[in-house]
Design a protein around this motif. Structure first.
Motif, short mmCIF file in Angstrom:
data_model
loop_
_atom_site.label_atom_id
_atom_site.label_comp_id
_atom_site.label_asym_id
_atom_site.label_seq_id
_atom_site.Cartn_x
_atom_site.Cartn_y
_atom_site.Cartn_z
N GLY A 162 -43.35 121.11 -26.40
CA GLY A 162 -42.53 121.03 -25.21
C GLY A 162 -43.08 120.07 -24.18
O GLY A 162 -43.81 119.13 -24.51
N GLU A 163 -42.76 120.32 -22.92
CA GLU A 163 -43.19 119.43 -21.85
C GLU A 163 -44.65 119.70 -21.48
O GLU A 163 -45.08 120.85 -21.41
N PRO A 164 -45.42 118.64 -21.23
CA PRO A 164 -46.83 118.84 -20.84
C PRO A 164 -46.94 119.39 -19.42
O PRO A 164 -46.07 119.15 -18.57
N THR A 165 -48.01 120.11 -19.18
CA THR A 165 -48.33 120.58 -17.83
C THR A 165 -48.96 119.44 -17.05
O THR A 165 -49.96 118.87 -17.49
N PRO A 166 -48.40 119.04 -15.89
CA PRO A 166 -48.97 117.92 -15.14
C PRO A 166 -50.40 118.19 -14.70
O PRO A 166 -50.73 119.30 -14.27
N LEU A 167 -51.22 117.16 -14.79
CA LEU A 167 -52.61 117.26 -14.34
C LEU A 167 -52.85 116.46 -13.07
O LEU A 167 -53.83 116.70 -12.37
N MET A 202 -51.66 124.63 -32.63
CA MET A 202 -52.18 123.28 -32.55
C MET A 202 -53.02 123.14 -31.29
O MET A 202 -52.71 123.72 -30.25
N SER A 203 -54.09 122.37 -31.36
CA SER A 203 -54.98 122.20 -30.22
C SER A 203 -54.28 121.44 -29.10
O SER A 203 -53.30 120.73 -29.31
N ALA A 204 -54.82 121.56 -27.89
CA ALA A 204 -54.25 120.88 -26.73
C ALA A 204 -54.38 119.38 -26.89
O ALA A 204 -55.30 118.87 -27.54
N ALA A 205 -53.44 118.66 -26.28
CA ALA A 205 -53.44 117.20 -26.31
C ALA A 205 -53.32 116.68 -24.89
O ALA A 205 -52.63 117.26 -24.05
N LEU A 206 -53.98 115.56 -24.63
CA LEU A 206 -53.88 114.90 -23.34
C LEU A 206 -52.80 113.85 -23.42
O LEU A 206 -52.81 112.98 -24.31
N ALA A 207 -51.83 113.92 -22.52
CA ALA A 207 -50.75 112.94 -22.45
C ALA A 207 -50.98 112.04 -21.26
O ALA A 207 -51.25 112.51 -20.15
N ILE A 208 -50.87 110.72 -21.49
CA ILE A 208 -51.09 109.74 -20.44
C ILE A 208 -49.89 108.80 -20.36
O ILE A 208 -49.46 108.24 -21.38
N ASP A 209 -49.36 108.62 -19.17
CA ASP A 209 -48.34 107.61 -18.91
C ASP A 209 -48.98 106.56 -18.01
O ASP A 209 -49.17 106.80 -16.81
N GLY A 233 -50.98 114.63 -18.26
CA GLY A 233 -50.50 115.99 -18.48
C GLY A 233 -51.21 116.59 -19.68
O GLY A 233 -51.79 115.87 -20.50
N LEU A 234 -51.15 117.89 -19.79
CA LEU A 234 -51.78 118.60 -20.90
C LEU A 234 -50.70 119.25 -21.75
O LEU A 234 -49.91 120.07 -21.27
#
Length: 290
Positions: free
Chosen positions: A23-28, A1-8, A17-18
């Motif tokens: 699993g858990e996103p990598t913090p950006l 699956m392609s990467a997704a941008l996660a925003i809080d 995060g990416l």
């Protein structure tokens, strides 16, 4: 699956995060929350372009309907904005930050083995979410389980932007109590109570009583035996947990008094993890979980 941008997106800060899997996103990084729509569009749009993502998950401190932000008291510039219009060509999942936090805890964290749970996200404000029969209850416009609006004071006159419980027991409320006691903020007040300061402990009884008493109604209504605490106050549960539980069980029948209050696995980062899972189309978010 392609990467997704996660925003809080909170009332104070924005974290990104990416997410490349379930699993858990990598913090950006993290920044101050944008103060207007242009700043919000530039920040998110810049991250989308920089990381070439086609999926976006956004946790907001308010209500969402479909891909539209319906009502965000602390960030009113988002009210009525459709994220697909702001970020064309990107698949968007948007939801209340507490619902996203519960997604993280139910999929990977403290509620992973539970069919039913209540999540309290206590930070600048108070958010909440409910897992019932292994489904996240979102309700109309994402407005279900808005526990910050719970009230146990019939004489309270109400407030258009902030509920009774939020005004009495949120992180902002703890900061106000701390200042009255001569401490810098809520974190300092908790630290003083942890070290045995009797005045600090007494000053925490009021917000703990508000949380426990109001929470008893939710536990009785749902019959759940698990309460997961996330948000910035989660790491204070060693101090606040026993105080909250004392008020909670006093208002419950014997068969519900075994309810556990536990710290979420992801603490203040739960909404970011949930946003990544939602962006990736996790079954608990899309409703395909059986």
């Amino acid at each position: 699956m392609s990467a997704a941008l996660a925003i809080d997106l909170g009332g104070t800060n924005l974290r990104a995060g990416l997410s490349r899997d379930s699993g858990e996103p990598t913090p950006l990084g993290h920044w101050r929350a944008p103060t207007d729509l242009a700043g919000f569009r530039d920040r998110i749009g810049g991250l989308i372009g920089e990381h070439a993502v086609t999926r976006l998950g956004i946790a907001i401190p308010g209500l969402a309907a479909g891909t539209k932000s319906a009502w965000v008291p602390n960030l009113p510039y988002l009210d009525g904005e459709d994220m697909t219009d702001l970020f064309p060509g990107v698949r968007v999942a948007i939801g209340n930050d507490a619902h996203m936090a519960l997604l993280a805890e139910a999929a990977l964290g403290a509620a992973r083995d539970s069919d039913d749970a209540i999540l309290l996200a206590i930070g600048t404000g108070i958010g909440s979410a409910v897992l019932a029969d292994r489904r996240i209850v979102r309700g109309a416009r994402g407005g279900a389980t808005s526990f910050g609006w719970a009230c146990v004071d019939p004489s309270d006159s109400g407030d258009e932007a902030h509920g009774w419980l939020e005004r009495h027991a949120s992180g902002r409320a703890l900061d106000a109590i701390a200042r009255q006691q001569g401490h810098g903020d809520g974190a300092a007040l908790i630290a003083a109570a942890r070290s045995g300061d009797a005045d600090a402990v007494r000053s925490l009884e009021t917000p703990a009583a508000a949380l426990g008493t109001a929470l008893a109604g939710a536990v009785a209504l749902l019959g759940t035996r698990l309460v997961v605490v996330s948000g910035g106050v989660a790491d204070s549960l060693d101090v606040l947990g026993p105080m909250i539980r004392r008020h909670l069980v006093r208002q419950l029948p014997p068969h519900l008094r075994a309810v556990a209050i536990v710290e979420g696995r992801y603490g203040a980062g739960a909404s970011l993890v949930g946003a990544g899972l939602a962006a990736q189309g996790h079954a608990l978010w899309t409703g395909r979980d059986g």
